[in-house]
Design an enzyme around this catalytic site. Structure first.
Site, PDB file in Angstrom:
ATOM      1  N   ASP A  67      -3.652  -6.308  -7.212  1.00 33.93           N
ATOM      2  CA  ASP A  67      -2.355  -5.640  -7.271  1.00 33.93           C
ATOM      3  C   ASP A  67      -1.328  -6.570  -7.923  1.00 33.93           C
ATOM      4  OD1 ASP A  67      -2.137  -7.466  -5.127  1.00 33.93           O
ATOM      5  OD2 ASP A  67      -2.397  -5.890  -3.647  1.00 33.93           O
ATOM      6  N   HIS A 138      -2.691  -1.629   5.585  1.00 31.84           N
ATOM      7  CA  HIS A 138      -2.841  -1.412   4.144  1.00 31.84           C
ATOM      8  C   HIS A 138      -3.839  -2.393   3.540  1.00 31.84           C
ATOM      9  CE1 HIS A 138       0.580  -4.456   3.620  1.00 31.84           C
ATOM     10  NE2 HIS A 138      -0.328  -4.920   2.784  1.00 31.84           N
ATOM     11  N   GLU A 143      -0.212   1.634   0.970  1.00 28.54           N
ATOM     12  CA  GLU A 143       0.502   1.728   2.235  1.00 28.54           C
ATOM     13  C   GLU A 143      -0.001   2.920   3.062  1.00 28.54           C
ATOM     14  OE1 GLU A 143       2.106  -0.727   3.106  1.00 28.54           O
ATOM     15  OE2 GLU A 143       3.777  -1.318   1.847  1.00 28.54           O
TER      16      GLU A 143
END
Length: 261
Positions: A67, A138, A143
């Site tokens: 990410d 998460h 999320e």
């Protein structure tokens, strides 16, 4: 999924690093998916130690980012590209050509997400994906209530996640970006082996919900229950809410050494 309870973070790092090393001995050009944060640091330290000792050769290995923050320049010290350069690539002696990751500074964020999804597929997919877990369950930056079939996309961070990450921004939550690019849950589940590492009492509730709770989007990590080769490595504190901790210890203690995790 397999749950392995280790004494502490260092032992967890050694176990996961050895699993990575075994993979690299079988497949030298393996694509390793890596996570950021403080939890995986013992893994990277243990793997780098194996490289320095000659126990494993990573010269052909490739590294894939999980990410990235949206809006931070790629050379910002807390962009995940910069973090992984410091904590993974440099200690392993790998250059930028071994790295795959989305560009969070791209003006076309949607396009950057699609490009990264295509890049992962073109690279043959992730062989080994290391994950941490948030206190809200998460994985990556998926999320609570994220789609369990989601692909790489832009997400808005919760206030809790931004507060948790403020420690990397001089304790100032206002410096933490609101948006991120993250591999989706569905993307993560395509990795051939997924290893979730969790340490500390603050992760105990999330670990229990992920491993023993129902499959539910409110706890994205619970999607790992669907994976054919998912391993959860936790220290004693993170395992403290597990009802079946005794069975997990017994099962791992009676596992053949050659099998690994």
């Amino acid at each position: 999924m397999e749950v392995v309870i280790v004494p502490d973070a260092k032992a967890g790092g050694e176990l996961v690093a050895e699993a990575m090393a075994r993979l690299l001995r079988r497949k030298p050009d393996a694509l390793l998916g890596v996570a950021t944060g403080s939890t995986p640091l013992p893994v990277y330290e243990a793997l780098a130690a194996r490289v320095r000792s000659g126990a494993v050769d990573v010269s052909e290995a490739r590294i894939a980012q999980l990410d990235e923050y949206v809006g931070l320049p790629v050379d910002h010290p807390e962009s995940y590209r910069s973090v992984l350069r410091r904590e993974v690539l440099k200690p392993l002696g790998l250059g930028a050509d071994a790295f795959l990751g989305p560009d969070g500074s791209d003006e076309d964020v949607v396009g950057a997400c699609a490009s990264y999804e295509k890049a992962l597929a073109a690279a043959g997919g992730v062989d080994f994906q290391l994950l941490g877990i948030g206190t809200d369950g998460h994985i990556g930056f998926n999320e609570p209530c994220s789609s369990l079939s989601s692909r790489t996309r832009i997400k808005t961070l919760t206030e809790q996640t931004r507060a948790d990450n403020a420690r990397f921004f001089d304790g100032d939550v206002e410096q933490v970006p609101h948006h991120v690019i993250t591999q989706g849950v569905g993307t993560i589940l395509e990795a051939r082996h997924v290893v979730l590492l969790a340490t500390g009492a603050s992760k105990a509730d999330a670990v229990a919900a992920s491993v023993e709770g129902p499959l539910a989007a409110v706890c994205p990590a619970s999607a790992l229950q669907l994976h054919p080769h998912a391993t959860v490595v936790v220290d004693e504190a993170a395992a403290s809410k597990l009802t079946y901790a005794g069975y997990f210890r017994y099962s791992f203690a009676h596992k053949p050494d050659w099998q690994g995790i």
